[in-house]
Design a protein around this motif. Structure first.
Motif, PDB file in Angstrom:
ATOM      1  N   VAL A  13       0.845  -1.202   0.000  1.00 25.98           N
ATOM      2  CA  VAL A  13       0.000   0.000   0.000  1.00 25.98           C
ATOM      3  C   VAL A  13       0.881   1.253   0.000  1.00 25.98           C
ATOM      4  O   VAL A  13       0.602   2.228  -0.709  1.00 25.98           O
ATOM      5  N   TYR A  14       1.944   1.234   0.813  1.00 28.92           N
ATOM      6  CA  TYR A  14       2.881   2.360   0.829  1.00 28.92           C
ATOM      7  C   TYR A  14       3.420   2.628  -0.575  1.00 28.92           C
ATOM      8  O   TYR A  14       3.462   3.775  -1.038  1.00 28.92           O
ATOM      9  N   THR A  15       3.825   1.577  -1.261  1.00 35.57           N
ATOM     10  CA  THR A  15       4.391   1.732  -2.603  1.00 35.57           C
ATOM     11  C   THR A  15       3.368   2.308  -3.564  1.00 35.57           C
ATOM     12  O   THR A  15       3.688   3.160  -4.407  1.00 35.57           O
ATOM     13  N   GLU A  16       2.121   1.867  -3.439  1.00 36.35           N
ATOM     14  CA  GLU A  16       1.063   2.398  -4.310  1.00 36.35           C
ATOM     15  C   GLU A  16       0.872   3.891  -4.083  1.00 36.35           C
ATOM     16  O   GLU A  16       0.788   4.680  -5.034  1.00 36.35           O
ATOM     17  N   LEU A  17       0.809   4.312  -2.801  1.00 32.09           N
ATOM     18  CA  LEU A  17       0.657   5.732  -2.496  1.00 32.09           C
ATOM     19  C   LEU A  17       1.907   6.520  -2.891  1.00 32.09           C
ATOM     20  O   LEU A  17       1.816   7.640  -3.395  1.00 32.09           O
ATOM     21  N   HIS A  18       3.064   5.935  -2.634  1.00 33.42           N
ATOM     22  CA  HIS A  18       4.347   6.540  -2.996  1.00 33.42           C
ATOM     23  C   HIS A  18       4.382   6.894  -4.485  1.00 33.42           C
ATOM     24  O   HIS A  18       4.725   8.004  -4.883  1.00 33.42           O
ATOM     25  N   ASP A  19       3.995   5.932  -5.322  1.00 34.42           N
ATOM     26  CA  ASP A  19       4.051   6.153  -6.762  1.00 34.42           C
ATOM     27  C   ASP A  19       2.936   7.082  -7.241  1.00 34.42           C
ATOM     28  O   ASP A  19       3.126   7.872  -8.171  1.00 34.42           O
ATOM     29  N   HIS A  20       1.771   6.995  -6.593  1.00 36.57           N
ATOM     30  CA  HIS A  20       0.651   7.844  -7.000  1.00 36.57           C
ATOM     31  C   HIS A  20       0.974   9.318  -6.775  1.00 36.57           C
ATOM     32  O   HIS A  20       0.816  10.153  -7.676  1.00 36.57           O
ATOM     33  N   PHE A  21       1.429   9.659  -5.566  1.00 34.19           N
ATOM     34  CA  PHE A  21       1.695  11.059  -5.243  1.00 34.19           C
ATOM     35  C   PHE A  21       3.084  11.513  -5.673  1.00 34.19           C
ATOM     36  O   PHE A  21       3.316  12.708  -5.841  1.00 34.19           O
ATOM     37  N   GLY A  22       4.007  10.559  -5.831  1.00 30.72           N
ATOM     38  CA  GLY A  22       5.385  10.943  -6.082  1.00 30.72           C
ATOM     39  C   GLY A  22       5.862  10.799  -7.508  1.00 30.72           C
ATOM     40  O   GLY A  22       6.915  11.346  -7.860  1.00 30.72           O
ATOM     41  N   ARG A  23       5.130  10.083  -8.340  1.00 29.62           N
ATOM     42  CA  ARG A  23       5.610   9.835  -9.702  1.00 29.62           C
ATOM     43  C   ARG A  23       4.676  10.388 -10.773  1.00 29.62           C
ATOM     44  O   ARG A  23       4.718   9.956 -11.919  1.00 29.62           O
ATOM     45  N   GLY A  24       3.786  11.303 -10.386  1.00 31.45           N
ATOM     46  CA  GLY A  24       3.066  12.052 -11.404  1.00 31.45           C
ATOM     47  C   GLY A  24       1.607  11.717 -11.602  1.00 31.45           C
ATOM     48  O   GLY A  24       0.920  12.416 -12.355  1.00 31.45           O
ATOM     49  N   ALA A  25       1.075  10.672 -10.959  1.00 29.43           N
ATOM     50  CA  ALA A  25      -0.346  10.383 -11.126  1.00 29.43           C
ATOM     51  C   ALA A  25      -1.203  11.499 -10.534  1.00 29.43           C
ATOM     52  O   ALA A  25      -2.298  11.784 -11.026  1.00 29.43           O
ATOM     53  N   SER A  26      -0.707  12.126  -9.466  1.00 32.29           N
ATOM     54  CA  SER A  26      -1.397  13.265  -8.870  1.00 32.29           C
ATOM     55  C   SER A  26      -0.360  14.294  -8.445  1.00 32.29           C
ATOM     56  O   SER A  26       0.665  13.945  -7.861  1.00 32.29           O
ATOM     57  N   ASP A  27      -0.640  15.569  -8.748  1.00 30.55           N
ATOM     58  CA  ASP A  27       0.251  16.630  -8.286  1.00 30.55           C
ATOM     59  C   ASP A  27      -0.371  17.398  -7.125  1.00 30.55           C
ATOM     60  O   ASP A  27      -0.025  18.551  -6.857  1.00 30.55           O
ATOM     61  N   ALA A  28      -1.294  16.743  -6.403  1.00 27.50           N
ATOM     62  CA  ALA A  28      -2.014  17.419  -5.319  1.00 27.50           C
ATOM     63  C   ALA A  28      -1.074  17.977  -4.260  1.00 27.50           C
ATOM     64  O   ALA A  28      -1.276  19.092  -3.761  1.00 27.50           O
ATOM     65  N   LEU A  29      -0.024  17.216  -3.902  1.00 25.11           N
ATOM     66  CA  LEU A  29       0.877  17.683  -2.848  1.00 25.11           C
ATOM     67  C   LEU A  29       1.665  18.897  -3.311  1.00 25.11           C
ATOM     68  O   LEU A  29       1.912  19.829  -2.528  1.00 25.11           O
ATOM     69  N   HIS A  30       2.058  18.910  -4.575  1.00 25.52           N
ATOM     70  CA  HIS A  30       2.765  20.082  -5.096  1.00 25.52           C
ATOM     71  C   HIS A  30       1.841  21.306  -5.142  1.00 25.52           C
ATOM     72  O   HIS A  30       2.268  22.433  -4.840  1.00 25.52           O
ATOM     73  N   ARG A  31       0.583  21.102  -5.498  1.00 25.65           N
ATOM     74  CA  ARG A  31      -0.351  22.234  -5.540  1.00 25.65           C
ATOM     75  C   ARG A  31      -0.560  22.806  -4.148  1.00 25.65           C
ATOM     76  O   ARG A  31      -0.599  24.028  -3.964  1.00 25.65           O
ATOM     77  N   LEU A  32      -0.679  21.929  -3.159  1.00 28.80           N
ATOM     78  CA  LEU A  32      -0.847  22.403  -1.790  1.00 28.80           C
ATOM     79  C   LEU A  32       0.371  23.202  -1.338  1.00 28.80           C
ATOM     80  O   LEU A  32       0.239  24.238  -0.663  1.00 28.80           O
ATOM     81  N   ARG A  33       1.564  22.736  -1.700  1.00 27.54           N
ATOM     82  CA  ARG A  33       2.780  23.461  -1.325  1.00 27.54           C
ATOM     83  C   ARG A  33       2.813  24.843  -1.981  1.00 27.54           C
ATOM     84  O   ARG A  33       3.185  25.838  -1.362  1.00 27.54           O
ATOM     85  N   ARG A  34       2.419  24.912  -3.246  1.00 31.83           N
ATOM     86  CA  ARG A  34       2.413  26.207  -3.931  1.00 31.83           C
ATOM     87  C   ARG A  34       1.404  27.168  -3.303  1.00 31.83           C
ATOM     88  O   ARG A  34       1.678  28.363  -3.146  1.00 31.83           O
ATOM     89  N   ILE A  35       0.224  26.636  -2.951  1.00 36.32           N
ATOM     90  CA  ILE A  35      -0.789  27.481  -2.306  1.00 36.32           C
ATOM     91  C   ILE A  35      -0.261  28.008  -0.975  1.00 36.32           C
ATOM     92  O   ILE A  35      -0.384  29.200  -0.657  1.00 36.32           O
ATOM     93  N   ARG A  36       0.345  27.112  -0.185  1.00 42.13           N
ATOM     94  CA  ARG A  36       0.885  27.526   1.115  1.00 42.13           C
ATOM     95  C   ARG A  36       1.955  28.593   0.954  1.00 42.13           C
ATOM     96  O   ARG A  36       1.936  29.632   1.622  1.00 42.13           O
ATOM     97  N   ASN A  37       2.918  28.348   0.069  1.00 43.70           N
ATOM     98  CA  ASN A  37       4.022  29.290  -0.093  1.00 43.70           C
ATOM     99  C   ASN A  37       3.544  30.649  -0.582  1.00 43.70           C
ATOM    100  O   ASN A  37       4.012  31.692  -0.130  1.00 43.70           O
ATOM    101  N   ALA A  38       2.599  30.630  -1.530  1.00 48.32           N
ATOM    102  CA  ALA A  38       2.070  31.899  -2.040  1.00 48.32           C
ATOM    103  C   ALA A  38       1.355  32.666  -0.937  1.00 48.32           C
ATOM    104  O   ALA A  38       1.476  33.897  -0.830  1.00 48.32           O
ATOM    105  N   THR A  39       0.617  31.961  -0.107  1.00 48.18           N
ATOM    106  CA  THR A  39      -0.097  32.609   0.999  1.00 48.18           C
ATOM    107  C   THR A  39       0.870  33.204   2.006  1.00 48.18           C
ATOM    108  O   THR A  39       0.719  34.345   2.455  1.00 48.18           O
ATOM    109  N   LEU A  40       1.905  32.423   2.381  1.00 48.65           N
ATOM    110  CA  LEU A  40       2.882  32.916   3.352  1.00 48.65           C
ATOM    111  C   LEU A  40       3.671  34.094   2.805  1.00 48.65           C
ATOM    112  O   LEU A  40       3.929  35.068   3.514  1.00 48.65           O
ATOM    113  N   GLU A  41       4.052  34.016   1.528  1.00 46.90           N
ATOM    114  CA  GLU A  41       4.790  35.122   0.923  1.00 46.90           C
ATOM    115  C   GLU A  41       3.931  36.388   0.898  1.00 46.90           C
ATOM    116  O   GLU A  41       4.412  37.499   1.126  1.00 46.90           O
TER     117      GLU A  41
END
Length: 549
Positions: A518-546
């Protein structure tokens, strides 16, 4: 011999006997300023997100305080010490003048964040790291494969490019751009050196050269001469004598002037000698706030997500491979700070336990998978094998019945799954891993190490020293001082290891295979391009803080 380990929050000095590595004395000095993440000392303006800086004089204070204290604790006369060695977290890098003065210590630059040392976990240079990686792929740079196909935000070039793009004046004033491991040796022996380990793993120095001028100019026209002007210097081999201790450094430390100062090293890489993992196929995992994985091989292979494959980088004559996890002990500490209810804290205090110990005790007897959770250990980004510090942590499977100790256990398991991912990636790509030795502060936790043995499905050896990096630095000092002819021979004489310190339980190991899938499935889903949700959240956070700075 004296060995000094400069860590994330403190520096540790040990005094050991050169003949057999017997530990005679030690001392620890906490950095007064710790990690500078929110504001510069004495300032109120908020620093940018993902910033992690330090204050250079905190490093000198380790020489002034920890070394004399360790010597006093050892009860040996100072004149009996014949060598001193150091290791440092890496990539921790700083800009200096030509004589080694940190720019942060110049009055007119003291309020400029980019004048300060950037700690290894400074991840604000991720855009620059992506820029370097993209250009290297487009141009087919041959050195990129030796870094698993990606350049990290933690390394020298990304951090320097960030300085150029965000504070060109500081960049121009930096006559040298130097790893803290080499800078502290400069403070000890009075002249600049560059060690092969930090140059190779953190400075993209391969086959005797840094990336060429054309490549650097394509990143930024003013970056063209970065390597020539701010980095270029003869590269020293590990175990070599950098010079003799200066009168000034002798006054700081209480050691004799002129004794051998060993070439600097990375903390985990120095530990390899203390752990006796100097032969091919013997992996070392140095486990603390982060984890660094090292293994030697007789041949060069292309392994995705490595922090580097460097000839002579760990042991002369072998190819040294480095991988790592940016957050391990830091993740556990984060949860004990933020996720422990008041009644748990009261129970821990009543029993005289830390929050870690209470959570481990409550979780220890739970059957594998009984919590129904799987986490991703990316709270500080992913160093290996994805090399992406724009990622963030995930906990899947939470319910209203989930208890704090179950989350804690899932976080420990996630870091073990991350290590297994690294081991399997090495083996799939031609770098054998015959056995694994663990070192660092987390080795003291039977709960954590038991989970690792089960997840990895193999016994774990352990360094028999609480100060493995500092002992490793002392071993390198012994070679520099001529007490032993090679690092390998010094490691045999001075290293200390408990064989099969932690062994797997076959039933738990089988059960962990299902969770790891299960870890590997989530690892590849979020880390290898199936979803960029984590990157979008980071961009939203950084833009807000800046926007709120």
């Amino acid at each position: 011999m004296v060995g000094i380990d400069f860590g994330t929050l403190s520096g540790r000095a040990v005094v050991v006997r050169a003949s057999d590595g017997t530990h005679l004395g030690e001392a620890v000095h906490a950095y007064s300023n710790g990690v500078v993440e929110t504001t510069l000392p004495g300032a109120v303006t908020a620093l940018a997100p993902d910033t992690a800086l330090q204050v250079p004089d905190d490093y000198r204070d380790v020489l002034r305080r920890a070394v004399p204290e360790a010597l006093a604790t050892a009860g040996v006369p100072a004149h009996s010490v014949v060598g001193i060695g150091v290791d440092f977290t890496a990539c921790t890098v700083l800009p200096t003048t030509a004589d080694g003065t940190p720019l942060a210590e110049l009055p007119d630059l003291a309020a400029r964040p980019h004048a300060y040392p950037k700690l290894w976990k400074h991840h604000a240079a991720q855009p620059q790291a992506d820029q370097i990686t993209t250009l290297a792929r487009e141009r087919g740079e041959p050195w990129l494969a030796r870094y698993g196909g990606k350049i990290s935000a933690e390394w020298q070039f990304a951090k320097a490019l960030q300085v150029l793009q965000e504070d060109p004046e500081v960049y121009d004033r930096a006559e040298r751009w130097i790893e803290a491991a080499d800078w502290i040796v400069w403070q000890l022996c009075g002249h600049e050196t560059r060690n092969i380990s930090t140059a190779g793993y953190k400075g993209i120095h391969q086959d005797g050269a840094y990336p060429d001028r054309d490549f650097l100019a394509a990143l930024h026209p003013r970056f063209a001469d970065f390597a020539r002007d701010k980095l270029e210097h003869p590269i020293s081999q590990l175990g070599e004598r950098a010079g003799g201790l200066t009168a000034r450094a002798a006054a700081w430390t209480g050691l004799p002037e002129g004794i051998a100062v060993a070439v600097g090293n990375i903390d985990a890489h120095a530990t390899a000698a203390a752990a006796q993992t100097v032969e091919p196929g013997r992996m070392l995992a140095v486990m603390g706030t982060s984890t660094c994985h090292l293994v030697n091989s007789e041949s060069l292979a292309e392994v995705p997500g490595m922090c580097g494959a460097v000839r002579d980088g760990i042991i002369p004559g072998l190819w040294g491979y480095e991988a790592g996890q940016s957050g391990v002990g830091d993740i556990f500490a984060w949860f004990t700070r933020t996720g422990v209810p008041g009644d748990y804290a009261q129970e821990a205090a009543a029993q005289g336990l830390s929050a870690h110990e209470l959570l481990a005790a409550r979780a220890a007897d739970q059957p594998v998978g009984g919590h129904g959770l799987v986490a991703l250990d990316w709270h500080s980004g992913n160093r290996s094998v994805l090399v992406d510090h724009g990622l963030s942590g995930v906990i899947a499977g939470l319910t209203l019945a989930t208890r704090p100790e179950e989350i804690y256990r899932a976080l420990v398991e996630a870091t073990a799954f991350g290590t297994r991912t690294i081991v399997e990636t090495c083996e799939r790509n031609g770098v054998p891993v015959h056995d694994i030795t663990v070192a660092g502060g987390l080795v003291a936790s039977p709960f954590v190490m038991g989970i690792y043995a089960d997840v990895l499905r193999r016994p774990l050896h352990a360094t028999d020293s609480d100060q493995g990096p500092a002992l490793g630095a002392a071993i390198h000092a012994a070679v520099a001082a001529g007490a032993h002819p090679t690092i390998q021979k010094a490691a045999v004489a001075m290293g200390r290891v408990r064989r099969d310190a932690f062994t797997p339980d076959p039933g738990r190991a089988d059960a962990y295979d299902a969770l790891y899938a299960v870890y590997t499935e989530l690892h590849d889903h979020f880390g290898r391009g199936a979803s960029d949700a984590l990157h979008r959240l980071r961009r939203i956070r950084n833009a807000t803080l800046e926007g709120n700075r």
